[in-house]
Motif scaffolding. Structure first.
Motif, short mmCIF file in Angstrom:
data_model
loop_
_atom_site.label_atom_id
_atom_site.label_comp_id
_atom_site.label_asym_id
_atom_site.label_seq_id
_atom_site.Cartn_x
_atom_site.Cartn_y
_atom_site.Cartn_z
N ARG A 1 47.53 39.34 -19.80
CA ARG A 1 48.88 39.23 -19.22
C ARG A 1 49.00 37.98 -18.36
N GLN A 2 47.93 37.64 -17.63
CA GLN A 2 47.99 36.42 -16.82
C GLN A 2 48.03 35.18 -17.71
N ARG A 3 47.33 35.21 -18.83
CA ARG A 3 47.41 34.10 -19.77
C ARG A 3 48.86 33.93 -20.26
N ALA A 4 49.52 35.08 -20.54
CA ALA A 4 50.92 35.02 -20.97
C ALA A 4 51.81 34.46 -19.85
N ALA A 5 51.53 34.85 -18.61
CA ALA A 5 52.32 34.34 -17.48
C ALA A 5 52.13 32.84 -17.32
N ILE A 6 50.91 32.36 -17.52
CA ILE A 6 50.66 30.92 -17.45
C ILE A 6 51.40 30.20 -18.57
N ALA A 7 51.37 30.78 -19.78
CA ALA A 7 52.08 30.19 -20.90
C ALA A 7 53.57 30.11 -20.61
N ARG A 8 54.13 31.16 -20.03
CA ARG A 8 55.55 31.14 -19.68
C ARG A 8 55.85 30.05 -18.66
N ALA A 9 54.99 29.89 -17.66
CA ALA A 9 55.20 28.85 -16.66
C ALA A 9 55.11 27.45 -17.25
N LEU A 10 54.35 27.31 -18.35
CA LEU A 10 54.20 26.01 -19.01
C LEU A 10 55.28 25.75 -20.06
N LYS B 1 48.61 29.85 -28.40
CA LYS B 1 47.36 29.26 -28.90
C LYS B 1 46.65 28.50 -27.79
N LEU B 2 47.42 27.75 -26.99
CA LEU B 2 46.85 26.96 -25.90
C LEU B 2 46.12 27.85 -24.90
N VAL B 3 46.70 29.00 -24.57
CA VAL B 3 46.09 29.86 -23.54
C VAL B 3 45.18 30.94 -24.14
N GLY B 4 45.02 30.96 -25.46
CA GLY B 4 44.05 31.83 -26.07
C GLY B 4 44.50 33.24 -26.35
N ILE B 5 45.80 33.45 -26.64
CA ILE B 5 46.26 34.80 -26.97
C ILE B 5 47.06 34.81 -28.28
N SER B 6 46.74 33.91 -29.18
CA SER B 6 47.38 33.94 -30.50
C SER B 6 47.12 35.28 -31.17
N GLY B 7 48.11 35.75 -31.91
CA GLY B 7 47.98 37.03 -32.60
C GLY B 7 48.58 38.19 -31.84
#
Length: 272
Positions: free
Chosen positions: A160-169, A140-146
Motif C-alpha cells: 500500500r505504501q508503494r502505491a501511495a508513493i506511485a500516486r505521489a509521483l 512497475k517503477l515501485v514494484g507492484i505490477s500485476g
C-alpha cells in the motif's frame, strides 16, 4: 557529541526548497504554543534530506509547512524559486512541484490500486487511456505490477505504501515529501522499503525530504540529516552522511555507520 563533515557539492546548487526565518506559533485555549523557532534551511536539487528529532520538536510541522498544508506564522518559503505562501494563501504554481506521502497510505478503499494511483491525473483532466498507461508505468517503477485491479485491503502495508508513493509521483513533482512513511511497518518490511526508496531516489533523481524517528533509517537514507531540538524546534546541527550510493543493508553493521548512529543518539539524549 557534534558530527561535522564536508557538505556535498549538490547542496551548493540553487536550492529547490528555501526557508528563510520560517516560524510557527499555534493558538490554543490556554496560551500560544511556539512550535518552531525562526528557521533557515535549503534543500538541494537531487538531495535526500532527513528531519530527525525528539517527539514534538516540529519535524512534521516543518514538513507540512513545506507541503502547503500549514501556513507559517512568519518568514518566507519558496519552492523551485517560487513563493509557496503569499498573504496567507497557498500558491498553486509552487504546489505543483510537490508530492506527499504520509505514514498511512490513505488509499481510497472503493478504488482499485490503478485508480488510486491515477486519481490526481484524472483531476488534471488526463484521458483515461493516458492515465492507465501512466499508472501501469508507475506500478512497475515501485514494484507492484500485476496488482492494478486489486483493492487496497488486498495489499500488505508495504505494498500500500508503494502505491501511495506511485500516486505521489503520478504528476511528476520535482520534490517528494514523506512523513514517517514506513513507521507502521515491521522491521523487515521497513528495511525492504528503505532499499526501495533509495532505488527510486537514484532512478527518478527527485529531491526528497523525509521525517523519521529512526536514527538508523536516517543515516541509511540521508545525504544530510537536520537534527531539531525540542519545542520550540530549531536546528541543532546538520550532519552530512559520507556514504556513497547505492547503500546496502550490510552498511549498517560497519563501525563508521554505528559511530554516526551513536553520535546522533547521544546528542538526542543531551537535548531532549
Amino acid at each position: 557529541m557534534v558530527l561535522c563533515f564536508m557538505l556535498s557539492d549538490r547542496v551548493a546548487a540553487p536550492p529547490v526548497i528555501a526557508l528563510r526565518a520560517i516560524e510557527k506559533w499555534y493558538g490554543t485555549r490556554d496560551r500560544p504554543v511556539h512550535a518552531l523557532s525562526a528557521t533557515d534551511l535549503d534543500v538541494g536539487a537531487g538531495e535526500l534530506l532527513v528531519l530527525l528529532g525528539p517527539s514534538g520538536c516540529g519535524k512534521t510541522t516543518l514538513l507540512r509547512m513545506i507541503g502547503g498544508l500549514i501556513a507559517p506564522t512568519s518568514g518566507h518559503l519558496s519552492i523551485v524559486g517560487r513563493s509557496l505562501w503569499a498573504r496567507g494563501e497557498r500558491q498553486s504554481d509552487a504546489l505543483a512541484d510537490l508530492g506527499m506521502v504520509f505514514q498511512d497510505a490513505n488509499l481510497f478503499p472503493w478504488l482499485s490500486i490503478e485508480d488510486n494511483i491515477s486519481l490526481p491525473l484524472e483531476l488534471k483532466g488526463m484521458s483515461a487511456t493516458a492515465r492507465r498507461t501512466k499508472a501501469h508505468d508507475l506500478m512497475k517503477l515501485v514494484g507492484i505490477s500485476g496488482f492494478e485491479k486489486r483493492w487496497p485491503r488486498e495489499l500488505s502495508g508495504g505494498m500500500r505504501q508503494r502505491a501511495a508513493i506511485a500516486r505521489a509521483l503520478s504528476y511528476d513533482p520535482k520534490i517528494l515529501l514523506m512523513d514517517e512513511p514506513f513507521g507502521a511497518l515491521d522491521a523487515m518490511t521497513r528495511d525492504a522499503m528503505n532499499l526501495e526508496l533509495q532505488r527510486l531516489f537514484l532512478t527518478t533523481e527527485k529531491s526528497i525530504v523525509l521525517v523519521t524517528h529512526s536514527i538508523a533509517e536516517a543515516v541509511f537514507l540521508a545525504d544530510r540529516i537536520v537534527l531539531l531540538s525540542p519545542r520550540p524546534g530549531r536546528i541543532d546541527q546538520i550532519i552530512t552522511v559520507p556514504f556513497a550510493r547505492p547503500r546496502t543493508l550490510e552498511l549498517q553493521a560497519t563501525a563508521e555507520f554505528q559511530s554516526i548512529v551513536l553520535g546522533l543518539r547521544q546528542r538526542l539524549t543531551e537535548i531532549s
